[in-house]
Write a protein that holds these residues in place. Sequence first.
Motif, mmCIF file in Angstrom:
data_model
loop_
_atom_site.group_PDB
_atom_site.id
_atom_site.type_symbol
_atom_site.label_atom_id
_atom_site.label_comp_id
_atom_site.label_asym_id
_atom_site.label_seq_id
_atom_site.Cartn_x
_atom_site.Cartn_y
_atom_site.Cartn_z
ATOM 1 N N GLY A 153 26.952 40.510 -17.945
ATOM 2 C CA GLY A 153 27.854 39.788 -18.711
ATOM 3 C C GLY A 153 27.242 39.040 -19.927
ATOM 4 O O GLY A 153 28.084 38.546 -20.844
ATOM 5 N N MET A 154 26.011 38.852 -20.000
ATOM 6 C CA MET A 154 25.262 38.185 -20.987
ATOM 7 C C MET A 154 25.174 39.322 -22.162
ATOM 8 O O MET A 154 25.089 40.530 -21.850
ATOM 9 N N THR A 155 25.084 39.081 -23.412
ATOM 10 C CA THR A 155 24.890 39.927 -24.491
ATOM 11 C C THR A 155 23.282 39.870 -24.484
ATOM 12 O O THR A 155 22.716 38.926 -24.141
ATOM 13 N N LEU A 156 23.031 40.924 -25.355
ATOM 14 C CA LEU A 156 21.455 40.943 -25.750
ATOM 15 C C LEU A 156 21.084 39.759 -26.366
ATOM 16 O O LEU A 156 19.967 39.286 -26.238
ATOM 17 N N GLU A 157 21.753 39.139 -27.282
ATOM 18 C CA GLU A 157 21.347 38.171 -28.082
ATOM 19 C C GLU A 157 21.160 37.016 -27.227
ATOM 20 O O GLU A 157 20.371 36.419 -27.236
ATOM 21 N N GLU A 158 22.107 36.974 -26.222
ATOM 22 C CA GLU A 158 21.997 35.572 -25.228
ATOM 23 C C GLU A 158 20.576 35.643 -24.385
ATOM 24 O O GLU A 158 19.959 34.915 -24.278
ATOM 25 N N ASP A 159 20.653 37.073 -23.815
ATOM 26 C CA ASP A 159 19.190 37.140 -23.280
ATOM 27 C C ASP A 159 17.955 37.011 -23.823
ATOM 28 O O ASP A 159 16.985 36.333 -23.418
ATOM 29 N N LEU A 160 17.997 37.285 -25.283
ATOM 30 C CA LEU A 160 16.717 37.100 -26.086
ATOM 31 C C LEU A 160 16.756 35.831 -26.412
ATOM 32 O O LEU A 160 15.594 35.072 -26.712
ATOM 33 N N ASN A 161 17.763 34.825 -26.699
ATOM 34 C CA ASN A 161 17.740 33.499 -26.807
ATOM 35 C C ASN A 161 17.195 32.746 -25.634
ATOM 36 O O ASN A 161 16.358 31.856 -25.883
ATOM 37 N N ASN B 159 13.491 33.530 -25.598
ATOM 38 C CA ASN B 159 12.693 32.788 -26.646
ATOM 39 C C ASN B 159 12.694 31.369 -26.450
ATOM 40 O O ASN B 159 11.622 30.584 -26.643
ATOM 41 N N LEU B 160 13.727 30.789 -26.005
ATOM 42 C CA LEU B 160 13.741 29.433 -25.301
ATOM 43 C C LEU B 160 12.662 29.116 -24.004
ATOM 44 O O LEU B 160 11.824 28.202 -24.052
ATOM 45 N N ILE C 77 11.503 47.946 -21.086
ATOM 46 C CA ILE C 77 11.071 46.381 -20.792
ATOM 47 C C ILE C 77 12.012 46.291 -19.383
ATOM 48 O O ILE C 77 13.422 46.175 -19.743
ATOM 49 N N PRO C 78 11.644 46.128 -18.159
ATOM 50 C CA PRO C 78 12.580 45.629 -17.071
ATOM 51 C C PRO C 78 13.061 44.092 -17.192
ATOM 52 O O PRO C 78 12.532 43.369 -17.933
ATOM 53 N N ARG D 97 14.096 36.750 -19.437
ATOM 54 C CA ARG D 97 14.815 37.902 -19.079
ATOM 55 C C ARG D 97 14.354 38.897 -19.562
ATOM 56 O O ARG D 97 14.169 40.282 -18.832
ATOM 57 N N ILE D 98 13.931 39.025 -21.035
ATOM 58 C CA ILE D 98 13.449 40.209 -21.345
ATOM 59 C C ILE D 98 11.937 40.044 -22.021
ATOM 60 O O ILE D 98 11.812 39.585 -23.071
ATOM 61 N N ASP D 99 11.088 40.080 -21.311
ATOM 62 C CA ASP D 99 9.541 39.777 -21.558
ATOM 63 C C ASP D 99 8.835 40.687 -22.559
ATOM 64 O O ASP D 99 7.957 41.255 -22.171
ATOM 65 N N TYR D 100 9.421 40.429 -23.723
ATOM 66 C CA TYR D 100 8.678 41.401 -24.800
ATOM 67 C C TYR D 100 7.434 40.905 -25.219
ATOM 68 O O TYR D 100 6.684 42.074 -25.567
#
Lengths: 203, 203
Positions: free
Chosen positions: B34-42, B45-46, B183-184, B190-193
Amino acid sequence: MVLHYPNGRKYQGNTNVKKEEKKLNKQNSYSNRGMTLEEDLNETNLYYRTHNIAVIHKKPIPIQIVNVDYPSRSAAVIKEAYFRQASTTDYNGVWNGKYIDFEAKETRSNSSFPLSNFHEHQIEHMKSVVQQGGITFVILRFATTDEIFLLEGKILFFYWERMMNGGRKSIKKDEIIQNGHQIPYGLHPRIDYIKKIQELNLL
Amino acid sequence: MVLHYPNGRKYQGNTNVKKEEKKLNKQNSYSNRGMTLEEDLNETNLYYRTHNIAVIHKKPIPIQIVNVDYPSRSAAVIKEAYFRQASTTDYNGVWNGKYIDFEAKETRSNSSFPLSNFHEHQIEHMKSVVQQGGITFVILRFATTDEIFLLEGKILFFYWERMMNGGRKSIKKDEIIQNGHQIPYGLHPRIDYIKKIQELNLL
């Protein structure tokens, strides 16, 4: 007679020369007088980008959008929004493989630079940048004398800590002259801060 | 049984595992569904910032402000503004002395990623970043299968050029699987780039 620094750079700090420049600029279509610090930096960054010197942009102003109107067949209109406080600095990008991050501020004061121009969040951000091996600094403009200085992050942190420990709420101009680095105005680019960084060999 | 990669990392790519995760997440307050990609990346980054791993922010949305109201005693209200097209990517910052710059996009398509998600300006920007020695990539999400891929700038440029030369207007999913890096999903971050960049030893 043209004076040169030991590094071969033309001497440009003289007040009379600056006055002459100002006069010239008034008659000159290349004039940057009347330009804001932001405009000068945008022009500088555009120059850097078009000459493949660096890729540095000003970030958009942070906005909290509350209400957007979507009229049919035309562009969305933001009808209500508010300015938010920036949590980072205004400018960042890459030069020569290095991360560049800075803030630019100006004052009408002749004697000191008020630290109220910066926010706790910005200082914390700049400290994190240093920790990650980035280059961070502030560009300070004394508007009445039209002088520009680059002040490295670590120097700014010193004066910030002094304030946090009960000291003065500004940096004296003398302190900036002593611990900062004046950047002479140029035509292209107008504020060559990358050249200054190169000279200083920061990092 | 928990499988590990040779580098000691837990295996997370299996579809059944993902399905199990999804089920779990639905009952789980840590859920990122339900999270957007943007939320996951935010959130990612936090996490990076609070753990001193990297300093990366999403840039504010670029806005053209037309009309601002300044009511007395209260905050300025933006009454009319328009969305502008971004000339750079959305995310940038510094990791380990290196400049990081990327864009994140998602698609509902199962078979390909439309290149219409990117603009000419952004591609040009990313090319300039590469020229300056920065690290640039895109994070692509296939929304229906919830798969995330990192695609290096140079690979994106290749498919962009193919399109400009009359080729297909999208990147096939097979091409992304072959030339990109999945990226799992994780919990924190959440997204360990950054881990992926480290593994790939980009630059």
